[in-house]
Write a protein that holds these residues in place. Structure first.
Motif, PDB file in Angstrom:
ATOM      1  N   THR A 125     -20.708  34.407 -70.984  1.00 35.84           N
ATOM      2  CA  THR A 125     -19.846  33.775 -71.583  1.00 35.84           C
ATOM      3  C   THR A 125     -19.890  32.192 -71.613  1.00 35.84           C
ATOM      4  O   THR A 125     -21.299  31.804 -71.532  1.00 35.84           O
ATOM      5  CB  THR A 125     -18.402  34.158 -71.009  1.00 35.84           C
ATOM      6  N   CYS A 126     -18.926  31.456 -71.615  1.00 35.69           N
ATOM      7  CA  CYS A 126     -19.097  29.983 -71.618  1.00 35.69           C
ATOM      8  C   CYS A 126     -18.075  29.557 -70.995  1.00 35.69           C
ATOM      9  O   CYS A 126     -17.159  29.810 -70.810  1.00 35.69           O
ATOM     10  CB  CYS A 126     -19.122  29.452 -73.019  1.00 35.69           C
ATOM     11  N   PRO A 127     -18.049  28.220 -70.105  1.00 40.55           N
ATOM     12  CA  PRO A 127     -17.421  27.465 -69.147  1.00 40.55           C
ATOM     13  C   PRO A 127     -16.148  26.904 -70.099  1.00 40.55           C
ATOM     14  O   PRO A 127     -15.047  26.631 -69.503  1.00 40.55           O
ATOM     15  CB  PRO A 127     -17.909  26.275 -68.679  1.00 40.55           C
ATOM     16  N   ASN A 128     -16.065  26.699 -71.450  1.00 42.21           N
ATOM     17  CA  ASN A 128     -15.101  26.298 -72.110  1.00 42.21           C
ATOM     18  C   ASN A 128     -14.431  27.509 -72.771  1.00 42.21           C
ATOM     19  O   ASN A 128     -13.650  27.156 -73.801  1.00 42.21           O
ATOM     20  CB  ASN A 128     -15.115  24.905 -72.915  1.00 42.21           C
ATOM     21  N   ILE A 129     -14.763  28.867 -72.536  1.00 42.85           N
ATOM     22  CA  ILE A 129     -14.458  29.894 -73.151  1.00 42.85           C
ATOM     23  C   ILE A 129     -13.644  30.301 -71.948  1.00 42.85           C
ATOM     24  O   ILE A 129     -12.226  30.994 -72.269  1.00 42.85           O
ATOM     25  CB  ILE A 129     -15.150  30.940 -73.508  1.00 42.85           C
ATOM     26  N   ASP A 130     -13.866  30.490 -70.642  1.00 40.94           N
ATOM     27  CA  ASP A 130     -13.138  31.353 -69.713  1.00 40.94           C
ATOM     28  C   ASP A 130     -12.321  30.452 -68.813  1.00 40.94           C
ATOM     29  O   ASP A 130     -11.731  30.783 -67.881  1.00 40.94           O
ATOM     30  CB  ASP A 130     -14.477  31.754 -68.744  1.00 40.94           C
ATOM     31  N   GLY A 131     -12.197  29.300 -69.307  1.00 47.91           N
ATOM     32  CA  GLY A 131     -11.199  28.292 -68.766  1.00 47.91           C
ATOM     33  C   GLY A 131     -11.778  27.322 -67.696  1.00 47.91           C
ATOM     34  O   GLY A 131     -10.777  26.641 -67.103  1.00 47.91           O
ATOM     35  N   ASN A 187     -17.736  36.430 -65.478  1.00 44.59           N
ATOM     36  CA  ASN A 187     -16.770  35.554 -64.964  1.00 44.59           C
ATOM     37  C   ASN A 187     -15.447  36.079 -64.511  1.00 44.59           C
ATOM     38  O   ASN A 187     -14.587  35.649 -63.800  1.00 44.59           O
ATOM     39  CB  ASN A 187     -16.944  33.985 -65.641  1.00 44.59           C
ATOM     40  N   SER A 188     -15.307  37.323 -65.199  1.00 44.41           N
ATOM     41  CA  SER A 188     -14.075  38.005 -65.113  1.00 44.41           C
ATOM     42  C   SER A 188     -14.188  38.982 -63.981  1.00 44.41           C
ATOM     43  O   SER A 188     -13.043  39.729 -63.556  1.00 44.41           O
ATOM     44  CB  SER A 188     -13.813  38.885 -66.320  1.00 44.41           C
ATOM     45  N   LYS A 233     -14.365  35.139 -58.943  1.00 44.91           N
ATOM     46  CA  LYS A 233     -13.362  34.018 -59.103  1.00 44.91           C
ATOM     47  C   LYS A 233     -13.731  32.884 -59.972  1.00 44.91           C
ATOM     48  O   LYS A 233     -13.070  31.717 -60.174  1.00 44.91           O
ATOM     49  CB  LYS A 233     -13.096  33.395 -57.718  1.00 44.91           C
ATOM     50  N   GLY A 234     -14.975  32.964 -60.165  1.00 44.52           N
ATOM     51  CA  GLY A 234     -15.501  31.752 -61.444  1.00 44.52           C
ATOM     52  C   GLY A 234     -16.150  30.864 -60.546  1.00 44.52           C
ATOM     53  O   GLY A 234     -16.165  30.580 -59.460  1.00 44.52           O
ATOM     54  N   PRO A 235     -16.972  29.671 -61.523  1.00 48.23           N
ATOM     55  CA  PRO A 235     -17.641  28.752 -60.758  1.00 48.23           C
ATOM     56  C   PRO A 235     -16.604  27.494 -60.532  1.00 48.23           C
ATOM     57  O   PRO A 235     -15.721  27.428 -60.921  1.00 48.23           O
ATOM     58  CB  PRO A 235     -18.392  28.202 -61.974  1.00 48.23           C
ATOM     59  N   GLN A 236     -16.850  27.053 -59.096  1.00 53.34           N
ATOM     60  CA  GLN A 236     -16.056  25.985 -58.559  1.00 53.34           C
ATOM     61  C   GLN A 236     -16.460  24.808 -59.160  1.00 53.34           C
ATOM     62  O   GLN A 236     -17.799  24.731 -59.259  1.00 53.34           O
ATOM     63  CB  GLN A 236     -16.005  25.712 -57.134  1.00 53.34           C
ATOM     64  N   GLN A 237     -15.659  23.911 -59.665  1.00 53.05           N
ATOM     65  CA  GLN A 237     -16.046  22.586 -60.357  1.00 53.05           C
ATOM     66  C   GLN A 237     -16.134  21.396 -59.306  1.00 53.05           C
ATOM     67  O   GLN A 237     -15.302  21.137 -58.481  1.00 53.05           O
ATOM     68  CB  GLN A 237     -15.145  22.229 -61.272  1.00 53.05           C
ATOM     69  N   ILE A 238     -17.459  21.062 -58.922  1.00 58.48           N
ATOM     70  CA  ILE A 238     -17.598  20.088 -57.746  1.00 58.48           C
ATOM     71  C   ILE A 238     -17.765  18.694 -58.655  1.00 58.48           C
ATOM     72  O   ILE A 238     -19.099  18.653 -59.051  1.00 58.48           O
ATOM     73  CB  ILE A 238     -18.761  20.528 -56.905  1.00 58.48           C
ATOM     74  N   ASP A 239     -16.881  17.964 -58.601  1.00 55.41           N
ATOM     75  CA  ASP A 239     -16.933  16.594 -59.264  1.00 55.41           C
ATOM     76  C   ASP A 239     -16.771  17.179 -60.842  1.00 55.41           C
ATOM     77  O   ASP A 239     -17.433  18.107 -61.401  1.00 55.41           O
ATOM     78  CB  ASP A 239     -18.144  16.134 -59.351  1.00 55.41           C
TER      79      ASP A 239
END
Length: 348
Positions: A30-36, A71-72, A75-81
């Motif tokens: 998927t894509c990080p601006n598709i999965d939220g 990603n479903s 829990k998905g990737p954590q945004q670090i910064d």
């Protein structure tokens, strides 16, 4: 006559014969601006199946199997910064809580099936003997590292594969991945990272819901190329509110960063996208063929002869295309563009 370095010409120089890029689209990506993770809904123009033959080929199978994404199931990737704040994209780390990917066996099987399907076709019909595996749909570095390691290693062990091209985003590549890919380069493989830039204008990136900015991109390109990995930048001409002069400025900026290759294509409107809703409300006017021709001619005049120009056309060849209608047939595009380029002394 200025002879552009097309991807066909490049491969012939590099390997002494024709090389075919084999498109691969895998379940679960998927894509990080598709999965939220960074945005919701994806880019306003995005509909992957309009440009990916392998994605079309397996779409029905995925629906039948109720396919999910990587990603479903975690829990998905954590945004670090936030990517909007970092000064250097190379500091980003993609952390996944998933320690095992249950979709990996399926993905490895799909990789092999799609490769042999396309490779055998081109071998039997055109006599092609060498291949580049092209991870095309969605963001193909957006997965747990062990998953990427397994898929990339498998791809480069397939018969007659000389290298690999990976479609991705600037916020989904870090130093760990680059260091891993560098080892393949040292082993003599041709490795490309295809970064979807689309535009260098922050207002355009925000309007199109890209979910990232241009901050750190130049550094990322330098870090990629420093490892012998080739950078292919993607640009879209005809984005909302952009003039031809703005499109050329995006190109000039990307060239100044240092790249090895370029893909340019017109923006077209397909059903089921936010751009389609904008178009139907009269909020977006597609680029005309004449405008696109002007932008393409001006672009190829300034692109250095050592830059591989992989694409200057694109379109949707089914009922999903809304506008512009000249994007329905790439042959129409290319005849028009080649005629205009020939008048300007450019051979593409």
């Amino acid at each position: 006559m200025k002879i552009m370095l097309t991807v066909g010409r490049y491969f012939k120089q590099r390997f002494g014969e024709k090389v075919r890029k084999i498109p691969i689209s895998l379940s679960g990506f998927t894509c990080p601006n598709i999965d939220g993770s960074v945005a919701k809904g994806g880019c306003i123009y995005c509909k992957n199946e309009t440009f990916s033959p392998s994605l079309v080929m397996k779409k029905k199978q995925d629906l039948d199997n109720k396919a999910t994404t990587i990603n479903s199931i975690h829990k998905g990737p954590q945004q670090i910064d936030s990517v909007h704040k970092v000064k250097d994209i190379m500091r980003l780390k993609m952390n996944f809580s998933l320690t095992e990917n249950p979709l990996l066996p399926t993905q490895l099987r799909e990789l092999e099936e799609q490769f042999y399907y396309h490779a055998n076709f081109h071998k039997n019909k055109y006599g092609i003997k060498k291949y580049m595996v092209y991870f095309q749909s969605f963001t193909n570095t957006y997965a747990p590292f062990d998953t990427l390691k397994a898929l990339y290693t498998k791809a480069l062990k397939l018969p007659d594969v000389v290298g690999m091209s990976i479609g991705t985003r600037v916020d989904c590549v870090d130093s760990k991945l680059l260091d891993f890919l560098e080892q393949f380069v040292k082993d003599g493989k041709e490795i490309w990272l295809e970064y979807g830039i689309q535009s260098i204008y922050e207002e355009t990136l925000k309007l199109t819901n890209r979910g990232h900015t241009m901050e750190g991109v130049e550094s990322l390109f330098q870090e990629t190329r420093k490892r012998g990995i080739k950078v292919c930048a993607h640009l879209i001409y005809g984005l909302p509110n952009e003039s031809v002069d703005m499109m050329i400025h995006s190109l000039e900026t990307i060239l100044s960063y240092g790249i090895d290759s370029l893909k340019i294509h017109p923006l077209y409107v397909v059903e089921g996208t936010a751009l389609a809703r904008m178009y139907k409300k009269g909020e977006y006017k597609p680029i005309t063929l004449e405008e696109y021709g002007e932008a393409t001619v001006r672009s190829l005049k300034i692109i250095p002869p050592n830059i591989v120009v992989q694409r200057v056309s694109a379109g949707a060849h089914d009922e999903s295309l809304i506008a512009p209608q000249w994007c329905f047939d790439k042959n129409i595009q290319m005849r028009y563009l080649r005629d205009r380029l020939k008048k300007e002394g450019i051979d593409y």
